[in-house]
Write a protein that holds these residues in place. Structure first.
Motif, PDB file in Angstrom:
ATOM      1  N   ALA A 122      47.855 -22.878  26.605  1.00  0.00           N
ATOM      2  CA  ALA A 122      47.509 -22.521  25.226  1.00  0.00           C
ATOM      3  C   ALA A 122      46.426 -21.459  25.195  1.00  0.00           C
ATOM      4  O   ALA A 122      46.473 -20.529  24.374  1.00  0.00           O
ATOM      5  N   TRP A 123      45.451 -21.561  26.083  1.00  0.00           N
ATOM      6  CA  TRP A 123      44.405 -20.536  26.174  1.00  0.00           C
ATOM      7  C   TRP A 123      45.008 -19.181  26.514  1.00  0.00           C
ATOM      8  O   TRP A 123      44.554 -18.153  26.010  1.00  0.00           O
ATOM      9  N   ARG A 124      46.013 -19.189  27.367  1.00  0.00           N
ATOM     10  CA  ARG A 124      46.599 -17.922  27.811  1.00  0.00           C
ATOM     11  C   ARG A 124      47.265 -17.152  26.660  1.00  0.00           C
ATOM     12  O   ARG A 124      47.486 -15.945  26.756  1.00  0.00           O
ATOM     13  N   ALA A 125      47.557 -17.841  25.586  1.00  0.00           N
ATOM     14  CA  ALA A 125      48.131 -17.151  24.439  1.00  0.00           C
ATOM     15  C   ALA A 125      47.127 -16.208  23.788  1.00  0.00           C
ATOM     16  O   ALA A 125      47.522 -15.251  23.112  1.00  0.00           O
ATOM     17  N   VAL A 126      45.834 -16.471  24.003  1.00  0.00           N
ATOM     18  CA  VAL A 126      44.812 -15.656  23.346  1.00  0.00           C
ATOM     19  C   VAL A 126      43.845 -14.995  24.324  1.00  0.00           C
ATOM     20  O   VAL A 126      43.127 -14.062  23.965  1.00  0.00           O
ATOM     21  N   ILE A 127      43.803 -15.461  25.560  1.00  0.00           N
ATOM     22  CA  ILE A 127      43.002 -14.816  26.615  1.00  0.00           C
ATOM     23  C   ILE A 127      43.978 -14.361  27.683  1.00  0.00           C
ATOM     24  O   ILE A 127      44.370 -15.124  28.566  1.00  0.00           O
ATOM     25  N   THR A 128      44.393 -13.132  27.570  1.00  0.00           N
ATOM     26  CA  THR A 128      45.484 -12.645  28.412  1.00  0.00           C
ATOM     27  C   THR A 128      44.958 -12.032  29.707  1.00  0.00           C
ATOM     28  O   THR A 128      43.793 -11.641  29.802  1.00  0.00           O
ATOM     29  N   PRO A 129      45.812 -11.944  30.738  1.00  0.00           N
ATOM     30  CA  PRO A 129      45.428 -11.227  31.955  1.00  0.00           C
ATOM     31  C   PRO A 129      45.082  -9.783  31.616  1.00  0.00           C
ATOM     32  O   PRO A 129      45.609  -9.240  30.640  1.00  0.00           O
ATOM     33  N   LEU A 172      37.495 -22.772  23.655  1.00  0.00           N
ATOM     34  CA  LEU A 172      37.712 -21.358  23.398  1.00  0.00           C
ATOM     35  C   LEU A 172      36.486 -20.711  22.762  1.00  0.00           C
ATOM     36  O   LEU A 172      36.210 -19.529  23.004  1.00  0.00           O
ATOM     37  N   THR A 173      35.744 -21.459  21.972  1.00  0.00           N
ATOM     38  CA  THR A 173      34.509 -20.905  21.398  1.00  0.00           C
ATOM     39  C   THR A 173      33.538 -20.514  22.496  1.00  0.00           C
ATOM     40  O   THR A 173      32.956 -19.416  22.484  1.00  0.00           O
ATOM     41  N   GLU A 174      33.360 -21.391  23.487  1.00  0.00           N
ATOM     42  CA  GLU A 174      32.503 -21.067  24.624  1.00  0.00           C
ATOM     43  C   GLU A 174      33.069 -19.888  25.405  1.00  0.00           C
ATOM     44  O   GLU A 174      32.311 -19.018  25.869  1.00  0.00           O
ATOM     45  N   ALA A 175      34.380 -19.859  25.564  1.00  0.00           N
ATOM     46  CA  ALA A 175      35.000 -18.786  26.333  1.00  0.00           C
ATOM     47  C   ALA A 175      34.742 -17.428  25.700  1.00  0.00           C
ATOM     48  O   ALA A 175      34.345 -16.473  26.384  1.00  0.00           O
ATOM     49  N   TYR A 176      34.940 -17.328  24.404  1.00  0.00           N
ATOM     50  CA  TYR A 176      34.732 -16.040  23.738  1.00  0.00           C
ATOM     51  C   TYR A 176      33.256 -15.641  23.723  1.00  0.00           C
ATOM     52  O   TYR A 176      32.940 -14.442  23.828  1.00  0.00           O
ATOM     53  N   ALA A 177      32.361 -16.599  23.599  1.00  0.00           N
ATOM     54  CA  ALA A 177      30.934 -16.279  23.672  1.00  0.00           C
ATOM     55  C   ALA A 177      30.575 -15.758  25.055  1.00  0.00           C
ATOM     56  O   ALA A 177      29.783 -14.810  25.200  1.00  0.00           O
ATOM     57  N   GLY A 227      29.520 -10.756  28.651  1.00  0.00           N
ATOM     58  CA  GLY A 227      29.830  -9.944  29.820  1.00  0.00           C
ATOM     59  C   GLY A 227      30.497 -10.664  30.964  1.00  0.00           C
ATOM     60  O   GLY A 227      30.675 -10.080  32.038  1.00  0.00           O
ATOM     61  N   ALA A 228      30.891 -11.925  30.795  1.00  0.00           N
ATOM     62  CA  ALA A 228      31.562 -12.648  31.881  1.00  0.00           C
ATOM     63  C   ALA A 228      32.831 -11.918  32.296  1.00  0.00           C
ATOM     64  O   ALA A 228      33.552 -11.382  31.454  1.00  0.00           O
ATOM     65  N   ASN A 229      33.095 -11.902  33.593  1.00  0.00           N
ATOM     66  CA  ASN A 229      34.341 -11.288  34.049  1.00  0.00           C
ATOM     67  C   ASN A 229      35.253 -12.257  34.784  1.00  0.00           C
ATOM     68  O   ASN A 229      36.227 -11.854  35.422  1.00  0.00           O
ATOM     69  N   MET A 230      34.957 -13.551  34.648  1.00  0.00           N
ATOM     70  CA  MET A 230      35.841 -14.618  35.106  1.00  0.00           C
ATOM     71  C   MET A 230      35.406 -15.868  34.366  1.00  0.00           C
ATOM     72  O   MET A 230      34.214 -16.070  34.158  1.00  0.00           O
ATOM     73  N   LEU A 231      36.351 -16.693  33.940  1.00  0.00           N
ATOM     74  CA  LEU A 231      36.019 -17.904  33.208  1.00  0.00           C
ATOM     75  C   LEU A 231      36.367 -19.129  34.053  1.00  0.00           C
ATOM     76  O   LEU A 231      37.510 -19.290  34.494  1.00  0.00           O
TER      77      LEU A 231
END
Length: 219
Positions: free
Chosen positions: A148-155, A119-124, A129-133
């Motif tokens: 679990a990620w979807r709880a904090v990185i929502t659609p 998640l640290t990499e994801a938020y960075a 400016g990423a628009n897809m992970l």
């Protein structure tokens, strides 16, 4: 939202199957691209460690309809981003999460899918400016982790597992909140011909329809 971002958003709503043609050669890529397009695929990636990848990207972009995004994978540098843009590429896919590469891709008007494993990499990546992970490698990020990620990185932010995905992987990841899938060796291996790729693409399309309720071939 620029035109590529809009196109990516709408594609992922219909069919998030992303073809990774690692090892493909320019003389065969157009036939394979048409087979994938006919199966409903609308994102095709040629990794830069393939033979003459920029020639393959240009050939695909020239041959396929405008509603199919073509781009490069295994993009490791700002210089490579510029090369892909010059070849007509529209999406940059990375195995890692270098913010300079992400920003270069976005500045060039391209979509960008960096590889993230935490998640640290994801938020960075999102901050850059990423628009897809790209969740990579997916073998280390099973469906319960994605959930679990979807709880904090929502659609609508797209989470796309890549690595070892087979048709049977689609349903459990879809239930956990995946937006799409990067498909590598289970879809294409060097030397595969268009009819063989079409057969494997159809199996993935059936799995997608069963899990998401939309048919890639008619979306």
């Amino acid at each position: 939202m620029n035109p590529i971002d809009k196109a990516l958003f709408h594609i992922l709503q219909r069919c998030g199957l992303i073809a990774i043609l690692r090892g493909v050669q320019p003389h065969e890529v157009v036939a394979i691209g048409h087979a994938l397009y006919d199966a409903g695929f609308r994102i095709i990636e040629v990794p830069l460690n393939s033979p003459e990848p920029l020639a393959s990207i240009r050939a695909l972009r020239d041959a396929l309809p405008a509603d199919c995004l073509v781009g490069a994978g295994t993009v490791l540098s700002i210089e490579a981003v510029a090369d892909v843009a010059a070849a007509g590429g529209q999406i940059i896919v990375m195995p890692h999460s270098d913010p300079d590469v992400i920003r270069a891709a976005r500045a060039a008007g391209m979509a960008c899918a960096p590889g993230v494993a935490t998640l640290t990499e994801a938020y960075a990546a999102l901050a850059a400016g990423a628009n897809m992970l790209k969740l990579f490698p997916a073998e280390a990020l099973p469906p319960h982790v994605l959930k679990a990620w979807r709880a904090v990185i929502t659609p609508p932010m797209a989470l796309v597992p890549v690595g070892g995905i087979v048709p049977e992987s689609i349903a459990p990841y879809a239930a956990a909140g995946a937006s799409g899938f990067g498909l590598g060796s289970a879809l294409y291996r060097p030397g595969d011909q268009a009819p063989e790729v079409a057969h494997k693409a159809a199996a993935f399309a059936r799995a997608w329809q069963a899990s998401f309720g939309t048919s890639p071939a008619t979306a």
